[in-house]
Design an enzyme around this catalytic site. Structure first.
Site, PDB file in Angstrom:
ATOM      1  N   LYS A 131       0.829  -1.212   0.000  1.00  0.00           N
ATOM      2  CA  LYS A 131       0.000   0.000   0.000  1.00  0.00           C
ATOM      3  C   LYS A 131       0.860   1.258   0.000  1.00  0.00           C
ATOM      4  O   LYS A 131       0.568   2.218  -0.704  1.00  0.00           O
ATOM      5  CB  LYS A 131      -0.949   0.019   1.204  1.00  0.00           C
ATOM      6  N   LYS A 168     -13.599  -0.401  -7.701  1.00  0.00           N
ATOM      7  CA  LYS A 168     -14.074   0.968  -7.803  1.00  0.00           C
ATOM      8  C   LYS A 168     -13.083   1.820  -8.588  1.00  0.00           C
ATOM      9  O   LYS A 168     -13.456   2.624  -9.435  1.00  0.00           O
ATOM     10  CB  LYS A 168     -14.255   1.518  -6.385  1.00  0.00           C
ATOM     11  N   LYS A 173      -9.486  -6.998 -12.384  1.00  0.00           N
ATOM     12  CA  LYS A 173     -10.179  -7.220 -11.119  1.00  0.00           C
ATOM     13  C   LYS A 173     -11.314  -6.201 -10.961  1.00  0.00           C
ATOM     14  O   LYS A 173     -11.147  -5.033 -11.304  1.00  0.00           O
ATOM     15  CB  LYS A 173      -9.135  -7.043 -10.008  1.00  0.00           C
TER      16      LYS A 173
END
Ligand code: TRP
Length: 338
Positions: free
Chosen positions: A114, A199, A196
């Protein structure tokens, strides 16, 4: 026979899509009879990466509640609650943070990934590093046996077990249960473009989409790129829509679809029209329940309130046991404050 306890959480980071429904929610729903289930909205976890945009988080909580109830989570069977209403999670997180070595956190794969991937936010914060410590507290404060999560979360469960063992070693009492991940084989639903479903890729079908929007989106699903004209034979294995068929259409239909695609006797438009019908048929009951729950905000909040009251009782008891084990039980010596 005492049922084993299941616990899982979902961040309040945004609208749920069909991938979330198939990947997590249906599994949660399916565990409700066999297990003693605790499911919660992880709003503090959402805050860890959205501390600068907090306005949306409360709307997301309501949407999450509506989606849960629409998908079939049943407040008569499962305890549905909100993390930030149970301050005991935060206290246990703090106690755990005292005994968790920093290198254990720095080597968590999702942390490193991340930090590298998310460029538009500064995640070099204390809270973000401690994200899996909070997750450990969420789980073990309910002494959960099983945690249904995706594979990406397994390192967090491993860390939770390590923290539990360290706590037991240091304080010499077995307060917690070491939680196990509960994986299930669900076929992965790709996004409209084959990547995938997410959003951030604008390739998702949302539970909040109208039936018309869903149909429109399904008609945009990418098919075998080599099949340019209707008369060209296609290869279902190279077709994203066929992946959807595998999940939403019957095996008999799929055999026929495969044959008619390879022989160019059915075109992609017809094929996706049928797919849209099947998708809407399969999730129809969920959409109907969604229409029922939308706008019943107070009822949804009341359900989360009831669940949170139940959850808090359990959390309080475990926290007391933990403090007792640590000989750090001022709330017992000076009762009536907490
Ligand atoms: N980290 C989880 C996710 O991103 C959400 C979560 C927070 C969670 N606390 C949890 C999941 C406890 C299971 C158990 O999906």
């Amino acid at each position: 026979m005492v049922k084993k306890r299941v616990l899982s959480g979902m961040q309040t980071t945004g609208r749920l899509h069909l991938g979330n429904l198939l990947g997590a929610l249906n599994i949660w729903v399916g565990m409700q009879d066999e297990y003693d289930c605790y499911y919660f909205a992880a709003d503090w976890h959402a805050l860890a990466s959205n501390y600068e945009q907090t306005e949306e988080l409360s709307g997301n909580l309501l949407d999450l509640g509506v989606n849960w109830l629409s998908a079939g989570l049943d407040p008569e069977k499962s305890v549905l609650f909100v993390q930030s209403l149970i301050p005991e999670h935060a206290v246990l997180h703090l106690l755990f943070s005292m005994i968790t070595p920093i290198p254990w956190l720095e080597r968590v794969p999702s942390y490193k990934e991340k930090l590298e991937q998310v460029a538009n936010k500064d995640l070099h914060t204390y809270g973000f590093l401690g994200y899996p410590v909070l997750q450990a507290a969420d789980i073990v404060i309910y002494k959960a046996d099983y945690v249904p999560v995706g594979i990406d979360q397994l390192p967090h469960l491993e860390l939770a077990r390590e923290i539990v063992r360290r706590f037991h070693d240091i304080y010499g009492a077995r307060v917690f249960v070491e939680p196990q991940g509960k994986m299930s084989e669900v076929p992965k639903l790709p996004g409209l473009d084959g990547r995938k479903m997410s959003k951030s890729y604008s390739n998702a079908i949302y539970l909040s989409d109208t039936r018309e929007e869903m149909t429109r989106k399904i008609k945009k699903i990418v098919t075998d790129p080599a099949r340019v004209r209707k008369t060209d034979p296609g290869d279902p294995e190279k077709c994203v829509a066929f992946n959807f068929h595998k999940i939403f259409s019957s095996p008999e239909q799929n055999l026929e679809t495969e044959k008619e695609c390879r022989s160019a006797s059915r075109g992609c438009v017809d094929c996706k029209t049928m797919l849209a019908k099947n998708v809407l048929h399969k999730i129809g009951p969920i959409l109907d329940r969604r229409a029922y729950w939308s706008g019943r905000n107070q009822e949804v909040y009341d359900i989360l309130k009831e669940g949170s009251i139940k959850a808090r009782k359990v959390a309080k008891d475990t926290l007391e046991e933990a403090e007792e084990a640590m000989k750090f039980n001022f709330s017992k010596l000076i009762p009536g404050v907490r």
